[in-house]
Design an enzyme around this catalytic site. Sequence first.
Site, PDB file in Angstrom:
ATOM      1  N   ASP A  59       0.819  -1.213   0.000  1.00  0.00           N
ATOM      2  CA  ASP A  59       0.000   0.000   0.000  1.00  0.00           C
ATOM      3  C   ASP A  59       0.853   1.263   0.000  1.00  0.00           C
ATOM      4  OD1 ASP A  59      -2.346  -1.494   0.063  1.00  0.00           O
ATOM      5  OD2 ASP A  59      -2.385  -1.560   2.260  1.00  0.00           O
ATOM      6  N   TYR A 123       7.249 -10.302   5.845  1.00  0.00           N
ATOM      7  CA  TYR A 123       7.155  -8.876   6.124  1.00  0.00           C
ATOM      8  C   TYR A 123       7.839  -8.563   7.444  1.00  0.00           C
ATOM      9  CZ  TYR A 123       3.693  -8.040   2.429  1.00  0.00           C
ATOM     10  OH  TYR A 123       3.065  -7.914   1.213  1.00  0.00           O
TER      11      TYR A 123
END
Length: 290
Positions: A59, A123
């Site tokens: 994002d 992540y």
Amino acid sequence: MAMMARYLMYFQYCGTKYSGVMKTPPHQPIPGVQNYLEEAVQKLRPINEVTISISSRTDTGVHALCNSAHLDIQRKEGRPPFSEEILVDALNFHLQLEPISVLKAFRVADNFHARFWALSRTYVYRLVTGCLHRSQLPVFERNLCWPVTKRPLNTDAMKEAAQMLLGTHDFSTFRSLNSETPFKSPVKTLLQADVMPSFSISSQNFHSHLEFWELTFRSRSFLYKQVRRMTGALVAVGQGRLMPRQIADLLEIRDSRAYPQNIIAPPGGLFLKNVEYDEKDLEVEESVIQ
């Protein structure tokens, strides 16, 4: 006839100035990383219109130490496919004005798919204690971590809570709603959830009071904003706002509306660290290359 070659490409970027990694239409004022990657490829003058297929969506404001994508390049008849080294160097030449870099390229089979063939994605979320606002951070860290508290976090409690996220669960509580929500299964298998001390190259001298931490999550795939929601919940545990057992309770509820308000982690501390593939899928027979 000119030969089409498919490549797997690893690339990294600082996501602060982009709308995300995915391509945006021309009328949108802030482009995505993919816009710049495809512009760089087109400057190599392929005879086909190149569309890059990215493995992992990130994002606005989220970074990548290593994302991946596949692309097909067809050169003029009589010209051989680019070697992996030349492709990397040429793309980086055209990307040099942007905080985007191509790390590596592999010639892969024509049916290889960067998204669907990925075995896992990792992540990392970076936290910092010792301050409450990004203005109090070293300038090199201001968009790369989340300042959560002046006091130390209860990292033992965070580690206990992180273990409750491991394994296969319905993560409905830990996903945000978007257009894909009705079509994606909320059941995911979290392979790794670690809370570890980290470091900053700029935290010496005047910033020696700061402590950096990394939260690492690995799974084959994640739901929309799942990592930022898991991070926010673990930080709330570290701050004493939630108890470790409440993480298990949130999992059990299976409702995104049950996620506590105002604790989701901001995007700037999140990094896609790695996308893993089977090494056999990165091998192409000599006859195909020739």
